[in-house]
Scaffold this motif. Structure first.
Motif, mmCIF file in Angstrom:
data_model
loop_
_atom_site.group_PDB
_atom_site.id
_atom_site.type_symbol
_atom_site.label_atom_id
_atom_site.label_comp_id
_atom_site.label_asym_id
_atom_site.label_seq_id
_atom_site.Cartn_x
_atom_site.Cartn_y
_atom_site.Cartn_z
ATOM 1 N N ASP A 1 41.290 27.466 41.098
ATOM 2 C CA ASP A 1 41.052 29.032 42.761
ATOM 3 C C ASP A 1 41.584 30.052 42.410
ATOM 4 O O ASP A 1 40.791 30.858 42.557
ATOM 5 C CB ASP A 1 41.558 28.263 43.601
ATOM 6 N N SER B 1 33.852 23.812 48.707
ATOM 7 C CA SER B 1 34.620 22.590 47.493
ATOM 8 C C SER B 1 33.365 21.315 47.260
ATOM 9 O O SER B 1 32.523 20.820 48.263
ATOM 10 C CB SER B 1 35.961 21.709 47.614
ATOM 11 N N THR C 1 33.279 30.163 45.954
ATOM 12 C CA THR C 1 33.944 31.188 46.161
ATOM 13 C C THR C 1 32.832 32.950 45.933
ATOM 14 O O THR C 1 32.363 33.085 45.730
ATOM 15 C CB THR C 1 35.426 31.648 45.801
ATOM 16 N N LEU D 1 41.839 18.415 45.074
ATOM 17 C CA LEU D 1 42.799 18.152 45.721
ATOM 18 C C LEU D 1 42.472 16.788 46.561
ATOM 19 O O LEU D 1 41.648 17.501 47.271
ATOM 20 C CB LEU D 1 43.304 18.945 46.282
ATOM 21 N N ILE E 1 44.674 21.775 52.752
ATOM 22 C CA ILE E 1 44.526 22.335 51.918
ATOM 23 C C ILE E 1 45.101 24.249 53.274
ATOM 24 O O ILE E 1 45.452 25.054 52.673
ATOM 25 C CB ILE E 1 43.368 22.974 50.899
HETATM 26 N N1 WA2 Z 1 39.106 23.239 49.033
HETATM 27 C C1 WA2 Z 1 38.737 21.283 48.583
HETATM 28 N N2 WA2 Z 1 39.835 21.024 48.007
HETATM 29 C C2 WA2 Z 1 40.489 21.458 46.645
HETATM 30 C C3 WA2 Z 1 40.357 23.380 46.499
HETATM 31 C C4 WA2 Z 1 39.361 23.809 47.471
HETATM 32 N N3 WA2 Z 1 40.062 25.345 47.139
HETATM 33 N N4 WA2 Z 1 40.823 23.194 45.383
HETATM 34 C C5 WA2 Z 1 41.445 22.159 44.759
HETATM 35 N N5 WA2 Z 1 41.505 21.521 45.630
HETATM 36 C C6 WA2 Z 1 39.791 28.427 50.591
HETATM 37 O O1 WA2 Z 1 38.487 29.805 46.913
HETATM 38 C C7 WA2 Z 1 38.836 30.044 48.202
HETATM 39 C C8 WA2 Z 1 39.225 26.190 47.943
HETATM 40 C C9 WA2 Z 1 39.906 27.418 47.925
HETATM 41 C C10 WA2 Z 1 38.752 28.088 49.053
#
Ligand code: WA2
Length: 281
Positions: free
Chosen positions: A150, A210, A182, A172, A139
């Motif tokens: 998100d 996550s 968050t 993802l 990411i």
């Molecule tokens: N993290 C990992 N896999 C994901 C994802 C995510 N978001 N969103 C979709 N697949 C950096 O709130 C900030 C992490 C989002 C943080």
């Protein structure tokens, strides 16, 4: 008597369900506290020092070595708040373009990796990931505001100053449903009694974790005895007109079911654990 056996069985189910719900909730709460502490670490050592004492390599090393502190998480990452006026400067400094998050219903599966993501279209602001634990390194450079769940989480986190949770969605590079937690990172000038507007204004980034629900709940239940005896489901019950199953199976007899409440620390989301015996009496 038969009635006593049924009563006893119901009580056993209730106790086992409550225990599992409590363990899951406690583990979640432990990791929530550590994700919160990580947001303070980034504020202190990345934003609070010139030059910054954190780069991707340091972040990766630190988050891997402290992974035991965050049970149930599959990875943590840090995204910066970048207004459109600073996009060009930001991309030049980092040597990459901010990418748009693309989901599998928009692309063929093998294209669904950030290396193949398109540049983010013009927006007022972006939230590109600059640091990531190795487990979610895919990411890095992706604009987290271009993903619906998100984005919602980022807006709610920075306005509230609290840790906030998404509803379950497909993460993802994962085949499972998961949730994202968050915390906003603020400029140190922010006062504790700040208004929502002042919070949004003082926001500099977002620390997120996550949770891959199926694999992590599975791991947790394995550690408890009598996994053979009861089936466990975890639901997001925020929307009463449609419960979302975050974890579970189809087995068991739902005529005898016990429901234990779960508190994951975000008052605007509700969760429940539903338990039943795998075998009829
Ligand atoms: N993290 C990992 N896999 C994901 C994802 C995510 N978001 N969103 C979709 N697949 C950096 O709130 C900030 C992490 C989002 C943080």
């Amino acid at each position: 008597t038969n009635e006593e056996i049924i009563m006893k069985r119901r009580e056993t189910l209730a106790n086992m369900c409550d225990e599992r719900a409590r363990v899951l909730q406690d583990q979640f709460n432990v990791s929530l506290n550590h994700v919160h502490a990580l947001s303070i670490l980034v504020s202190t050592f990345h934003h609070g020092k010139t030059p910054s004492a954190i780069d991707q390599k340091t972040f990766e090393e630190y988050t891997e070595r402290t992974n035991f502190e965050r049970p149930l998480t599959s990875g943590v990452a840090y995204a910066l708040k970048v207004p459109h006026s600073e996009r060009e400067k930001f991309e030049k400094e980092h040597g990459w373009t901010i990418k748009k998050m693309e989901t599998e219903d928009q692309t063929v599966v093998q294209d669904c990796v950030p290396e193949n993501f398109d540049p983010a279209p013009i927006q007022d602001e972006y939230a590109p990931v600059i640091f990531a634990q190795e487990t979610v390194s895919h990411i890095v450079s992706v604009d987290m505001m271009s993903g619906e769940e998100d984005r919602e989480n980022i807006l709610r986190a920075r306005a509230s100053g609290k840790g906030v949770l998404t509803s379950p969605f497909k993460l993802l590079k994962s085949n499972h449903l998961g949730v994202v937690l968050t915390f906003a990172v603020y400029d140190t000038s922010l006062l504790p009694d700040a208004t929502e507007e002042q919070r949004v204004e003082a926001t500099i980034g977002y620390l997120g974790a996550s949770y891959d629900m199926p694999s992590l709940v599975e791991k947790l239940l394995h550690q408890l005895a009598s996994k053979q005896t009861i089936a466990v489901d975890v639901y997001d019950t925020t929307n009463t007109s449609g419960l979302i199953k975050m974890y579970g199976s189809e087995i068991g007899d739902i005529s005898e079911q016990h429901i234990s409440s779960l508190d994951f620390g975000d008052p605007s989301r509700n969760h429940e654990m539903h338990c039943r015996f795998k075998h009829k009496l």
